[in-house]
Motif scaffolding. Structure first.
Motif, mmCIF file in Angstrom:
data_model
loop_
_atom_site.group_PDB
_atom_site.id
_atom_site.type_symbol
_atom_site.label_atom_id
_atom_site.label_comp_id
_atom_site.label_asym_id
_atom_site.label_seq_id
_atom_site.Cartn_x
_atom_site.Cartn_y
_atom_site.Cartn_z
ATOM 1 N N LEU A 122 1.102 -1.087 0.246
ATOM 2 C CA LEU A 122 -0.022 0.263 -0.031
ATOM 3 C C LEU A 122 1.186 1.432 0.411
ATOM 4 C CD1 LEU A 122 -2.948 -0.744 2.330
ATOM 5 C CD2 LEU A 122 -2.811 -0.512 -0.059
ATOM 6 N N GLY A 123 1.688 0.830 1.029
ATOM 7 C CA GLY A 123 3.344 1.896 1.049
ATOM 8 C C GLY A 123 3.087 2.351 -0.587
ATOM 9 N N SER A 124 3.800 1.593 -1.405
ATOM 10 C CA SER A 124 4.280 1.697 -2.781
ATOM 11 C C SER A 124 3.572 2.157 -3.343
ATOM 12 C CB SER A 124 4.723 0.180 -3.291
ATOM 13 O OG SER A 124 5.608 0.389 -4.451
ATOM 14 N N THR A 125 2.513 1.720 -3.302
ATOM 15 C CA THR A 125 0.991 2.387 -4.700
ATOM 16 C C THR A 125 0.926 3.573 -4.406
ATOM 17 O OG1 THR A 125 0.179 -0.045 -4.659
ATOM 18 C CG2 THR A 125 -1.343 1.974 -4.624
ATOM 19 N N THR A 128 8.919 0.596 0.618
ATOM 20 C CA THR A 128 9.552 0.247 -0.447
ATOM 21 C C THR A 128 8.363 0.493 -1.783
ATOM 22 O OG1 THR A 128 10.359 -1.422 0.772
ATOM 23 C CG2 THR A 128 10.354 -1.304 -1.917
ATOM 24 N N ILE A 129 9.397 1.053 -2.999
ATOM 25 C CA ILE A 129 8.362 1.850 -4.126
ATOM 26 C C ILE A 129 9.089 0.755 -5.511
ATOM 27 C CG2 ILE A 129 8.377 4.029 -5.418
ATOM 28 C CD1 ILE A 129 7.390 5.002 -2.818
ATOM 29 N N TYR A 130 8.038 0.373 -5.907
ATOM 30 C CA TYR A 130 8.022 -0.653 -7.014
ATOM 31 C C TYR A 130 7.306 0.046 -7.780
ATOM 32 C CZ TYR A 130 7.324 -4.105 -2.904
ATOM 33 O OH TYR A 130 7.787 -4.953 -1.678
ATOM 34 N N ASP A 131 8.353 -0.025 -8.897
ATOM 35 C CA ASP A 131 8.872 1.258 -10.305
ATOM 36 C C ASP A 131 7.848 0.594 -11.371
ATOM 37 O OD1 ASP A 131 10.201 3.230 -9.457
ATOM 38 O OD2 ASP A 131 12.682 1.920 -9.507
ATOM 39 N N GLU A 132 7.965 -0.805 -11.205
ATOM 40 C CA GLU A 132 6.890 -1.426 -12.020
ATOM 41 C C GLU A 132 6.578 -2.727 -11.984
ATOM 42 O OE1 GLU A 132 9.465 -3.767 -14.808
ATOM 43 O OE2 GLU A 132 11.356 -2.923 -14.837
ATOM 44 N N PHE A 133 4.940 -2.026 -12.561
ATOM 45 C CA PHE A 133 3.925 -2.865 -12.710
ATOM 46 C C PHE A 133 3.876 -4.521 -11.933
ATOM 47 C CE2 PHE A 133 -0.503 -5.247 -13.596
ATOM 48 C CZ PHE A 133 -0.832 -4.235 -12.503
ATOM 49 N N LYS A 134 5.114 -5.207 -12.622
ATOM 50 C CA LYS A 134 5.539 -6.205 -12.708
ATOM 51 C C LYS A 134 5.927 -6.824 -10.989
ATOM 52 C CE LYS A 134 8.654 -9.700 -13.814
ATOM 53 N NZ LYS A 134 10.269 -10.112 -14.180
ATOM 54 N N ASP A 135 6.699 -6.038 -10.701
ATOM 55 C CA ASP A 135 7.195 -6.083 -9.327
ATOM 56 C C ASP A 135 5.489 -5.881 -8.131
ATOM 57 O OD1 ASP A 135 9.679 -5.906 -9.949
ATOM 58 O OD2 ASP A 135 10.263 -4.289 -9.836
ATOM 59 N N ILE A 136 4.501 -5.125 -8.679
ATOM 60 C CA ILE A 136 4.193 -5.173 -7.929
ATOM 61 C C ILE A 136 2.684 -6.482 -8.140
ATOM 62 C CG2 ILE A 136 1.273 -3.393 -7.472
ATOM 63 C CD1 ILE A 136 2.764 -1.384 -8.237
ATOM 64 N N LEU A 137 2.739 -6.655 -8.771
ATOM 65 C CA LEU A 137 1.294 -8.219 -9.395
ATOM 66 C C LEU A 137 2.586 -9.172 -8.404
ATOM 67 C CD1 LEU A 137 0.624 -8.483 -12.765
ATOM 68 C CD2 LEU A 137 -0.489 -8.720 -11.016
#
Length: 143
Positions: free
Chosen positions: A36-39, A46-55
């Motif tokens: 949630l924090g990344s979103t 932690t910030i996920y830059d790519e949608f693949k990482d979020i998935l």
């Protein structure tokens, strides 16, 4: 082994299982907040830059929740759900090559066939869920 020792070992195993389930639950909650924090790009997460990482993280959390359910319920149906999510995660997230995707699809097909034809108890439960009686209030209203 006498029955008293068996009872103590069983009790110890159950307590240990609940401790592991609790730790797993805390980890799932922690990483849910991380996601949630990344979103919402909240500082300190932690910030996920790519949608693949979020998935990847979302699928991992879902699998963690299903494993938690498996530890609490001990049913064949939940084991099949865990395996289904794990295989689906592998197919969706890991884009290695086409042959691996075919293996994943075949594995899912075997899993569903096993569930349908070799486990009648699970099939009967699923049929009862699908064939739930209609609500008497809705019987007279057209759709």
């Amino acid at each position: 082994m006498n029955s008293r020792a068996q009872q103590h070992l069983h009790h110890f195993a159950v307590v240990l299982e609940f401790i592991v389930a609790g730790v797993l639950c805390l980890n799932v909650l922690f990483y849910t907040f991380q996601l949630l924090g990344s979103t919402f790009h909240i500082e300190g997460f932690t910030i996920y830059d790519e949608f693949k990482d979020i998935l990847d993280m979302a699928f991992t959390l879902v699998i963690g929740v299903e494993i938690l359910r498996m530890m609490c319920e001990h049913s064949t149906e939940v084991v099949f759900e865990v395996l289904t999510f794990a295989i689906a995660r592998q197919i969706v997230i890991d884009h290695s090559n086409a042959i691996d995707n075919v293996y994943g699809v075949v594995a899912l097909a075997i899993l569903f066939a096993t569930r349908k034809y070799l486990l009648p108890v699970v099939r009967d439960k699923m049929d009862k869920k699908d064939a739930s009686p209609e609500d008497p209030k809705d019987a007279g209203t057209p759709v």
